[in-house]
Structures are given as structure tokens and as C-alpha cells.
Write a protein that holds these residues in place. Structure first.
Motif, PDB file in Angstrom:
ATOM      1  N   GLU A  23       0.840  -1.206   0.000  1.00 15.02           N
ATOM      2  CA  GLU A  23       0.000   0.000   0.000  1.00 15.02           C
ATOM      3  C   GLU A  23       0.876   1.258   0.000  1.00 15.02           C
ATOM      4  N   THR A  24       1.927   1.232   0.798  1.00  9.78           N
ATOM      5  CA  THR A  24       2.802   2.401   0.926  1.00  9.78           C
ATOM      6  C   THR A  24       3.468   2.737  -0.401  1.00  9.78           C
ATOM      7  N   ALA A  25       3.704   1.703  -1.227  1.00  3.67           N
ATOM      8  CA  ALA A  25       4.380   1.920  -2.511  1.00  3.67           C
ATOM      9  C   ALA A  25       3.434   2.489  -3.573  1.00  3.67           C
ATOM     10  N   LYS A  26       2.129   2.560  -3.280  1.00  6.63           N
ATOM     11  CA  LYS A  26       1.174   3.064  -4.280  1.00  6.63           C
ATOM     12  C   LYS A  26       1.296   4.582  -4.416  1.00  6.63           C
ATOM     13  N   THR A  27       0.726   5.115  -5.476  1.00  5.25           N
ATOM     14  CA  THR A  27       0.815   6.562  -5.721  1.00  5.25           C
ATOM     15  C   THR A  27       0.057   7.356  -4.656  1.00  5.25           C
ATOM     16  N   ASN A  28      -1.150   6.917  -4.340  1.00  2.55           N
ATOM     17  CA  ASN A  28      -1.919   7.608  -3.300  1.00  2.55           C
ATOM     18  C   ASN A  28      -2.294   6.627  -2.187  1.00  2.55           C
ATOM     19  N   PRO A  29      -1.336   6.259  -1.353  1.00  5.56           N
ATOM     20  CA  PRO A  29      -1.608   5.216  -0.348  1.00  5.56           C
ATOM     21  C   PRO A  29      -2.560   5.708   0.736  1.00  5.56           C
ATOM     22  N   ARG A  30      -3.367   4.766   1.241  1.00  5.28           N
ATOM     23  CA  ARG A  30      -4.277   5.125   2.344  1.00  5.28           C
ATOM     24  C   ARG A  30      -3.515   5.226   3.661  1.00  5.28           C
ATOM     25  N   ILE A  31      -2.407   4.500   3.758  1.00  5.52           N
ATOM     26  CA  ILE A  31      -1.509   4.669   4.909  1.00  5.52           C
ATOM     27  C   ILE A  31      -0.070   4.672   4.400  1.00  5.52           C
ATOM     28  N   ARG A  32       0.783   5.321   5.159  1.00  7.96           N
ATOM     29  CA  ARG A  32       2.216   5.271   4.843  1.00  7.96           C
ATOM     30  C   ARG A  32       2.916   4.573   5.989  1.00  7.96           C
ATOM     31  N   ASP A  33       3.435   3.374   5.690  1.00 12.32           N
ATOM     32  CA  ASP A  33       4.191   2.622   6.693  1.00 12.32           C
ATOM     33  C   ASP A  33       5.547   2.297   6.076  1.00 12.32           C
ATOM     34  N   GLU A  34       6.470   3.235   6.266  1.00 12.77           N
ATOM     35  CA  GLU A  34       7.792   3.088   5.653  1.00 12.77           C
ATOM     36  C   GLU A  34       8.566   1.931   6.290  1.00 12.77           C
ATOM     37  N   TYR A  35       8.131   1.479   7.431  1.00 14.40           N
ATOM     38  CA  TYR A  35       8.848   0.415   8.144  1.00 14.40           C
ATOM     39  C   TYR A  35       8.444  -0.973   7.649  1.00 14.40           C
TER      40      TYR A  35
END
Ligand SMILES: C[S@@+](CC[C@H](N)C(=O)[O-])C[C@H]1O[C@@H](n2cnc3c(N)ncnc32)[C@H](O)[C@@H]1O
Length: 275
Positions: A23-35
Motif C-alpha cells: 500500500e505504501t508503494a502506491k501513488t496515493n496510499p491510504r496509509i504510509r508505513d515506511e517500516y
């Protein structure tokens, strides 16, 4: 109590992280979880998990979004300063969210999962103190001891409990016992948890079997497992589960402040317990 979390169940921590990484790698992610990607890199079976991910990844992200929202609302009240995360897996909330208002996030899971987490996140800074305790949450005595220690350490009068992706691995009696233990030790608390219906649990188990990762899953037939020890449902958000036909439309929206104890649909609940 000589119990331990099955290795196949511990592995689902990698699956949840893989869903959040995708999800984080998507263009407009609903959440950002870089970990999350850090744990995918650790996962020897990452390739094989892609098939399972394709079958259920969206639901994992949807429940994370809902729990983030409900947690933010609880924290905003200025009340709970202790967050207890049961079956925490590779959840990185203390790192990806601003939890500076919390005295402690206490994470519970199998020892092997927490060992990996400790090592992978060691170079990173959390926004509040984090304590990790290895425990099988079905072991009532050890869980109660661990909870009591975290309450003492945090000095908190009230607590938010999170269990995300955990309840499908607990039988009805185990879930009821967990609810009773939390109520007994924590007193005033809010519990944010996802639940799945028995038919959804069956559908998920079939998908997992087809993907070569057989696992026993349990649905929640009614909210009595919670209500019997004094928890009451104060919020109930429906999860969007397109692969399961029995679920009504209206994903992400509340279905009322007091969920019926006779009907469980896949969703995220906020339960409240008062001393
Ligand atoms: C689907 S993963 C979810 C992990 C994390 N909550 C997340 O959302 O990323 C389920 C987690 O629950 C843990 N778990 C399952 N049964 C457990 C038990 N009886 N005691 C402790 N942890 C358990 C697993 O080890 C795994 O980390």
C-alpha cells in the motif's frame, strides 16, 4: 500453561507487513508505513506470500486505517496514556504515528516475532517508549502479569488496547478468557479490535489453504465473548471485504454506537470497559 503460538500463525506478521508495504508503494496510499518494507526484506518466504496478499491485502490495509482513526480519536481525548498492542506483529505505530502523548506502548506477541522486530527497528526512533513482552495471549496468568507490569510502568489510569488481526486465531473460549483478563487487570479501558464472522473465517481459511499456508481460523458469532466480561461496543465500523458475499455494503462507516450482540459482520470495534 504449556502453549505457544504456531510458527504458521507467527508468519502472518510478515503477511500483514507485506500488505502495508504494498500500500505504501502506491501513488496515493491510504496509509504510509515506511517500516513495513523492512520486514518484507527479512521474510524468506516473501515471494510465496504474494498469492495470499493478492487475496486479502486490501482488507488488512482497511483495518489498519480504521484502527489508526479510532486510536487517534482516543488519544485526542487526552485520556489514555498506555497503549497495549496484543499480537502486535510488525505493527510500527509508535514509529509511523506521533504518539508523544503516550507514556508507553506495550507490545505482546510470540518471542520470535518480537526478536525480529527488536533487531529490525533498533536503528529507528519511536515517538514514545515501547516495551515488548513475549507471551501467548492465551496464557492468562502470564498475560495478566505482563499487563500489570505495563500498567505500573506507565502509571496510566486508563488504557487503549489494540488487537489487529489477532482474533481470528483465538477460539471462542480463548477470546472470552482474553476479554476477562483485560477487564480484570485494566479496569478502565477501550479496546480496538477487528472481528470476522464465522463464514468469513471459513472463507479466509480456504484461501489460505489454496495459497499453501493452511491455518485454523475462528470467527466471532456474537459479541457475547466481550459483553460477558463487561465490555460494551461503543463504535462498530464495517470492513470492506469484497471476496465475501455475506457482508453488507457501507464499508468504513459506523453501524451504530451499540452493535447488536446477535449479528457480527467483519469490522473494527471499539469496546469500552469501566471499572
Ligand atoms: C495477522 S498478524 C497481525 C500482526 C499485527 N497486529 C499487524 O496488524 O500487523 C497476527 C499476529 O498475532 C500474533 N498472534 C497470534 N496468536 C497469538 C497468541 N495466541 N499470542 C500472541 N500473539 C499471537 C502472531 O504471532 C502475529 O504476529
Amino acid at each position: 500453561m504449556g502453549i505457544g503460538v504456531d510458527a504458521s500463525i507467527q508468519d502472518t506478521a510478515y503477511l500483514a507487513a507485506a500488505c502495508r508495504a504494498a500500500e505504501t508503494a502506491k501513488t496515493n496510499p491510504r496509509i504510509r508505513d515506511e517500516y513495513a518494507a523492512l520486514f518484507v526484506d527479512e521474510d524468506g518466504a516473501a515471494g510465496a506470500r504474494q498469492r495470499v496478499l493478492a487475496a486479502g491485502g486490501d482488507e488488512v490495509v482497511a483495518r489498519t486505517v480504521l484502527i489508526d482513526e479510532l486510536l487517534a480519536a482516543e488519544i485526542a481525548t487526552g485520556g489514555p496514556r498506555l497503549v497495549v498492542n496484543l499480537g502486535a506483529g510488525f505493527c510500527a505505530r509508535p514509529y509511523r504515528l506521533d504518539l508523544r502523548g503516550c507514556a508507553l506502548v506495550a507490545e505482546f506477541d510470540a518471542a520470535a516475532v518480537l526478536d525480529v522486530k527488536e533487531r529490525v527497528l533498533a536503528p529507528h526512533r519511536s515517538s514514545c517508549p515501547v516495551r515488548r513482552t513475549p507471551v501467548d495471549v492465551r496464557d492468562r496468568e502470564r498475560l495478566a502479569d505482563g499487563l500489570a507490569a505495563t500498567v505500573r510502568e506507565a502509571g496510566a489510569a486508563s488504557t487503549v488496547v489494540i488487537s489487529e488481526g489477532l482474533t481470528p486465531y483465538l477460539s471462542g473460549p480463548d477470546l472470552a478468557a482474553l476479554a476477562a483478563t483485560l477487564a480484570g487487570v485494566l479496569g478502565d479501558a477501550v479496546w480496538l479490535t477487528d472481528v470476522v464472522s464465522p463464514s468469513s473465517a471459513q472463507a479466509m481459511a480456504t484461501l489460505a489453504q489454496q495459497a499453501g499456508a493452511p491455518v485454523r481460523l475462528y470467527g466471532v458469532a456474537s459479541l457475547e465473548s466481550f459483553e460477558d466480561s463487561g465490555w460494551s461496543c461503543v463504535d462498530y465500523r464495517i470492513l470492506d471485504v469484497p471476496r465475501r458475499s455475506a457482508v453488507p455494503a457501507g464499508a468504513g462507516r459506523p453501524i451504530g454506537s451499540a452493535g447488536s450482540s446477535r449479528q457480527v459482520v467483519d469490522g473494527v470495534l471499539a469496546l469500552r470497559h469501566r471499572r
